[in-house]
Write a protein that holds these residues in place. Structure first.
Motif, PDB file in Angstrom:
ATOM      1  N   GLN A   5       0.837  -1.197   0.061  1.00 40.82           N
ATOM      2  CA  GLN A   5      -0.121  -0.057  -0.288  1.00 40.82           C
ATOM      3  C   GLN A   5       0.853   1.361  -0.102  1.00 40.82           C
ATOM      4  OE1 GLN A   5      -2.651   0.051   3.403  1.00 40.82           O
ATOM      5  NE2 GLN A   5      -4.048   1.623   2.462  1.00 40.82           N
ATOM      6  N   MET A   6       1.882   1.217   0.859  1.00 35.47           N
ATOM      7  CA  MET A   6       2.915   2.276   0.950  1.00 35.47           C
ATOM      8  C   MET A   6       3.597   2.698  -0.539  1.00 35.47           C
ATOM      9  SD  MET A   6       6.313   2.255   2.930  1.00 35.47           S
ATOM     10  CE  MET A   6       5.721   1.826   4.705  1.00 35.47           C
ATOM     11  N   ALA A   7       4.035   1.723  -0.996  1.00 28.85           N
ATOM     12  CA  ALA A   7       4.466   1.826  -2.494  1.00 28.85           C
ATOM     13  C   ALA A   7       3.310   2.221  -3.430  1.00 28.85           C
ATOM     14  CB  ALA A   7       5.126   0.518  -3.095  1.00 28.85           C
ATOM     15  N   GLY A   8       2.313   1.861  -3.483  1.00 25.15           N
ATOM     16  CA  GLY A   8       1.074   2.325  -4.254  1.00 25.15           C
ATOM     17  C   GLY A   8       0.983   3.710  -4.266  1.00 25.15           C
ATOM     18  N   ILE A   9       0.799   4.149  -2.854  1.00 26.21           N
ATOM     19  CA  ILE A   9       0.307   5.504  -2.682  1.00 26.21           C
ATOM     20  C   ILE A   9       1.389   6.444  -3.307  1.00 26.21           C
ATOM     21  CG2 ILE A   9       0.024   7.186  -0.738  1.00 26.21           C
ATOM     22  CD1 ILE A   9      -1.818   4.759   0.720  1.00 26.21           C
ATOM     23  N   GLU A  10       2.753   5.977  -2.832  1.00 25.16           N
ATOM     24  CA  GLU A  10       3.834   6.895  -3.229  1.00 25.16           C
ATOM     25  C   GLU A  10       3.845   7.006  -4.855  1.00 25.16           C
ATOM     26  OE1 GLU A  10       7.277   9.248  -2.806  1.00 25.16           O
ATOM     27  OE2 GLU A  10       5.854   8.561  -1.211  1.00 25.16           O
ATOM     28  N   ALA A  11       3.604   6.047  -5.350  1.00 17.47           N
ATOM     29  CA  ALA A  11       3.763   6.026  -6.825  1.00 17.47           C
ATOM     30  C   ALA A  11       2.604   7.062  -7.370  1.00 17.47           C
ATOM     31  CB  ALA A  11       3.421   4.598  -7.413  1.00 17.47           C
ATOM     32  N   ALA A  12       1.459   6.941  -6.898  1.00 19.61           N
ATOM     33  CA  ALA A  12       0.236   7.797  -7.412  1.00 19.61           C
ATOM     34  C   ALA A  12       0.554   9.251  -7.372  1.00 19.61           C
ATOM     35  CB  ALA A  12      -0.844   7.552  -6.544  1.00 19.61           C
ATOM     36  N   LYS A  13       1.667   9.690  -6.413  1.00 14.25           N
ATOM     37  CA  LYS A  13       1.987  11.191  -6.626  1.00 14.25           C
ATOM     38  C   LYS A  13       2.739  11.749  -7.865  1.00 14.25           C
ATOM     39  CE  LYS A  13       3.247  10.950  -1.434  1.00 14.25           C
ATOM     40  NZ  LYS A  13       4.175  10.914  -0.501  1.00 14.25           N
ATOM     41  N   TYR A  14       3.084  10.550  -8.562  1.00 18.54           N
ATOM     42  CA  TYR A  14       3.749  10.902  -9.795  1.00 18.54           C
ATOM     43  C   TYR A  14       2.653  11.356 -10.951  1.00 18.54           C
ATOM     44  CZ  TYR A  14       8.383   9.494  -8.252  1.00 18.54           C
ATOM     45  OH  TYR A  14       9.490   9.687  -7.482  1.00 18.54           O
ATOM     46  N   VAL A  15       1.364  10.925 -10.842  1.00 14.11           N
ATOM     47  CA  VAL A  15       0.388  11.164 -11.659  1.00 14.11           C
ATOM     48  C   VAL A  15      -0.053  12.497 -11.724  1.00 14.11           C
ATOM     49  CG1 VAL A  15      -1.870  10.478 -12.395  1.00 14.11           C
ATOM     50  CG2 VAL A  15      -0.241   8.785 -11.618  1.00 14.11           C
ATOM     51  N   GLU A  16      -0.009  13.552 -12.650  1.00 15.22           N
ATOM     52  CA  GLU A  16      -0.233  14.863 -12.920  1.00 15.22           C
ATOM     53  C   GLU A  16      -1.579  14.895 -13.711  1.00 15.22           C
ATOM     54  OE1 GLU A  16       3.117  16.730 -14.262  1.00 15.22           O
ATOM     55  OE2 GLU A  16       4.381  15.974 -12.570  1.00 15.22           O
ATOM     56  N   ASP A  17      -2.399  15.980 -13.624  1.00 17.32           N
ATOM     57  CA  ASP A  17      -3.397  16.403 -14.357  1.00 17.32           C
ATOM     58  C   ASP A  17      -3.050  16.297 -15.921  1.00 17.32           C
ATOM     59  OD1 ASP A  17      -5.558  17.220 -13.142  1.00 17.32           O
ATOM     60  OD2 ASP A  17      -4.900  18.981 -12.669  1.00 17.32           O
ATOM     61  N   GLY A  18      -4.017  15.855 -16.749  1.00 12.32           N
ATOM     62  CA  GLY A  18      -3.746  15.735 -18.227  1.00 12.32           C
ATOM     63  C   GLY A  18      -2.916  14.555 -18.556  1.00 12.32           C
ATOM     64  N   MET A  19      -2.513  13.896 -17.611  1.00 11.23           N
ATOM     65  CA  MET A  19      -1.677  12.767 -18.238  1.00 11.23           C
ATOM     66  C   MET A  19      -2.656  11.419 -18.665  1.00 11.23           C
ATOM     67  SD  MET A  19       1.339  11.842 -15.344  1.00 11.23           S
ATOM     68  CE  MET A  19       2.899  12.617 -15.719  1.00 11.23           C
ATOM     69  N   ILE A  20      -2.102  10.666 -19.528  1.00  8.97           N
ATOM     70  CA  ILE A  20      -2.589   9.293 -19.771  1.00  8.97           C
ATOM     71  C   ILE A  20      -1.773   8.241 -19.095  1.00  8.97           C
ATOM     72  CG2 ILE A  20      -3.064   7.532 -21.799  1.00  8.97           C
ATOM     73  CD1 ILE A  20      -3.177  10.215 -23.635  1.00  8.97           C
ATOM     74  N   VAL A  21      -2.771   7.444 -18.168  1.00 11.37           N
ATOM     75  CA  VAL A  21      -1.979   6.813 -17.322  1.00 11.37           C
ATOM     76  C   VAL A  21      -2.143   5.377 -17.439  1.00 11.37           C
ATOM     77  CG1 VAL A  21      -1.384   6.267 -14.709  1.00 11.37           C
ATOM     78  CG2 VAL A  21      -1.932   8.711 -15.605  1.00 11.37           C
ATOM     79  N   GLY A  22      -1.300   4.369 -17.466  1.00 17.21           N
ATOM     80  CA  GLY A  22      -1.378   2.934 -17.580  1.00 17.21           C
ATOM     81  C   GLY A  22      -1.482   2.571 -16.380  1.00 17.21           C
ATOM     82  N   LEU A  23      -2.539   1.670 -16.023  1.00 21.27           N
ATOM     83  CA  LEU A  23      -3.173   1.335 -14.683  1.00 21.27           C
ATOM     84  C   LEU A  23      -2.652  -0.248 -14.647  1.00 21.27           C
ATOM     85  CD1 LEU A  23      -6.389   3.142 -14.264  1.00 21.27           C
ATOM     86  CD2 LEU A  23      -4.239   3.650 -13.336  1.00 21.27           C
ATOM     87  N   GLY A  24      -1.802  -0.663 -13.870  1.00 23.08           N
ATOM     88  CA  GLY A  24      -1.111  -2.100 -13.736  1.00 23.08           C
ATOM     89  C   GLY A  24      -2.228  -2.999 -13.043  1.00 23.08           C
ATOM     90  N   THR A  25      -1.803  -4.415 -12.967  1.00 21.36           N
ATOM     91  CA  THR A  25      -2.952  -5.406 -12.540  1.00 21.36           C
ATOM     92  C   THR A  25      -1.910  -5.844 -11.285  1.00 21.36           C
ATOM     93  OG1 THR A  25      -3.646  -5.717 -14.598  1.00 21.36           O
ATOM     94  CG2 THR A  25      -3.801  -7.283 -13.077  1.00 21.36           C
ATOM     95  N   GLY A  26      -2.757  -6.359 -10.300  1.00 21.22           N
ATOM     96  CA  GLY A  26      -2.271  -7.131  -9.169  1.00 21.22           C
ATOM     97  C   GLY A  26      -2.291  -6.284  -7.611  1.00 21.22           C
ATOM     98  N   SER A  27      -1.816  -6.975  -6.901  1.00 23.81           N
ATOM     99  CA  SER A  27      -2.139  -6.828  -5.404  1.00 23.81           C
ATOM    100  C   SER A  27      -1.574  -5.480  -5.134  1.00 23.81           C
ATOM    101  CB  SER A  27      -1.803  -7.714  -4.513  1.00 23.81           C
ATOM    102  OG  SER A  27      -0.392  -8.128  -4.740  1.00 23.81           O
ATOM    103  N   THR A  28      -0.430  -5.103  -5.533  1.00 24.51           N
ATOM    104  CA  THR A  28       0.248  -3.831  -5.358  1.00 24.51           C
ATOM    105  C   THR A  28      -0.281  -2.766  -6.047  1.00 24.51           C
ATOM    106  OG1 THR A  28       2.235  -5.211  -4.870  1.00 24.51           O
ATOM    107  CG2 THR A  28       2.496  -2.609  -4.858  1.00 24.51           C
ATOM    108  N   ALA A  29      -0.700  -3.167  -7.338  1.00 30.88           N
ATOM    109  CA  ALA A  29      -1.179  -2.013  -8.281  1.00 30.88           C
ATOM    110  C   ALA A  29      -2.599  -1.724  -7.702  1.00 30.88           C
ATOM    111  CB  ALA A  29      -1.087  -2.540  -9.614  1.00 30.88           C
ATOM    112  N   LYS A  30      -3.318  -2.584  -7.093  1.00 29.58           N
ATOM    113  CA  LYS A  30      -4.614  -2.269  -6.725  1.00 29.58           C
ATOM    114  C   LYS A  30      -4.815  -0.978  -5.807  1.00 29.58           C
ATOM    115  CE  LYS A  30      -8.640  -4.720  -5.052  1.00 29.58           C
ATOM    116  NZ  LYS A  30      -9.144  -3.644  -4.007  1.00 29.58           N
ATOM    117  N   PHE A  31      -3.629  -0.854  -5.050  1.00 33.73           N
ATOM    118  CA  PHE A  31      -3.531   0.067  -4.036  1.00 33.73           C
ATOM    119  C   PHE A  31      -3.369   1.416  -4.676  1.00 33.73           C
ATOM    120  CE2 PHE A  31      -2.159  -3.160  -0.924  1.00 33.73           C
ATOM    121  CZ  PHE A  31      -3.349  -3.100  -0.079  1.00 33.73           C
ATOM    122  N   MET A  32      -2.520   1.362  -5.559  1.00 31.85           N
ATOM    123  CA  MET A  32      -2.258   2.339  -6.396  1.00 31.85           C
ATOM    124  C   MET A  32      -3.493   3.004  -7.025  1.00 31.85           C
ATOM    125  SD  MET A  32      -1.675   3.202 -10.149  1.00 31.85           S
ATOM    126  CE  MET A  32      -1.328   1.516 -10.780  1.00 31.85           C
TER     127      MET A  32
END
Length: 224
Positions: A5-32
């Motif tokens: 969960q910690m890694a997923g939340i940290e990674a979501a900080k890199y997402v900015e307005d207007g981006m096209i974002v690939g959303l991964g699959t799996g238990s860690t990606a789920k938190f993101m």
């Protein structure tokens, strides 16, 4: 908070307005994906998501994240996904969640890729985690025989109910129990050339940043 969960939340900080974002699959990606959904809802974050599986698509839709298919976007700005193993030189094995084909397609058309993992996924060399190979059903037993002859200890992946697992793309997965992969690039090239192999779980020269959830907090590694 758990390490994934910690890694997923940290990674979501890199997402900015207007981006096209690939959303991964799996238990860690789920938190993101959950965290991006929260930002869309609470912060008015405006993005387009491109999902790597039906499972992630359902989750993103429930969270109200606007989605497009990979063929409806010109490129992907950033893909965030988990990994099953990451070696010292930042090569990876993915596909434990059976989404490797769609994950690799989205990653290939992404400007940047972030992998999110807990500390247990960092290894010296790849191979302890079984390497998934996605194959067309027709001729799949021939590939199992071939891999046996090569000493790869292949196992056709099944569901908990004992049925052959079928991926979102309609394929089977053969897991290779290799223990250690001394030359991932050579193995990847070999697998790429086999008739009936659609894709394999070696993700090579593809990641730009790795975020690791650890006891002392998330650690971000920028891949040279």
């Amino acid at each position: 908070m758990n390490l994934k969960q910690m890694a997923g939340i940290e990674a979501a900080k890199y997402v900015e307005d207007g981006m096209i974002v690939g959303l991964g699959t799996g238990s860690t990606a789920k938190f993101m994906v959950d965290e991006i959904g929260r930002r869309v809802r609470e912060e008015g974050l405006s993005i387009i998501g491109v999902t790597t599986s039906k499972e992630t698509e359902r989750q993103a839709q429930e969270l109200g994240i606007p989605l497009k298919g990979i063929d409806e976007v010109p490129y992907v700005d950033l893909t965030i996904d988990g990994a099953d193993e990451i070696s010292e030189d930042f090569q990876g094995i993915k596909g434990g969640g059976a989404a490797l084909l769609f994950e690799k397609i989205v990653a290939t058309y992404s400007k940047k890729c972030i992998w999110i993992v807990d500390e247990s996924k960092l290894v010296k060399k790849l191979g302890k985690f079984p390497l998934p190979v996605e194959v067309v059903p027709y001729g799949s037993q021939q590939l199992v025989h071939l891999f046996k002859e090569q000493g790869y200890a292949p196992v056709l992946r099944t569901t908990d109910a004992g049925q052959i697992l079928v991926t979102d793309g309609g394929h089977y997965i053969i897991d290779l129990h290799l223990e250690e992969i001394t030359d991932p690039i050579a193995l990847g090239t070999y697998l790429d050339q086999l008739v009936g192999v659609v894709e394999h779980g070696l993700f090579l020269q593809i990641v730009s940043t790795v975020i690791v959830g650890g006891e002392s907090g998330p650690k971000t590694i920028h891949v040279p």
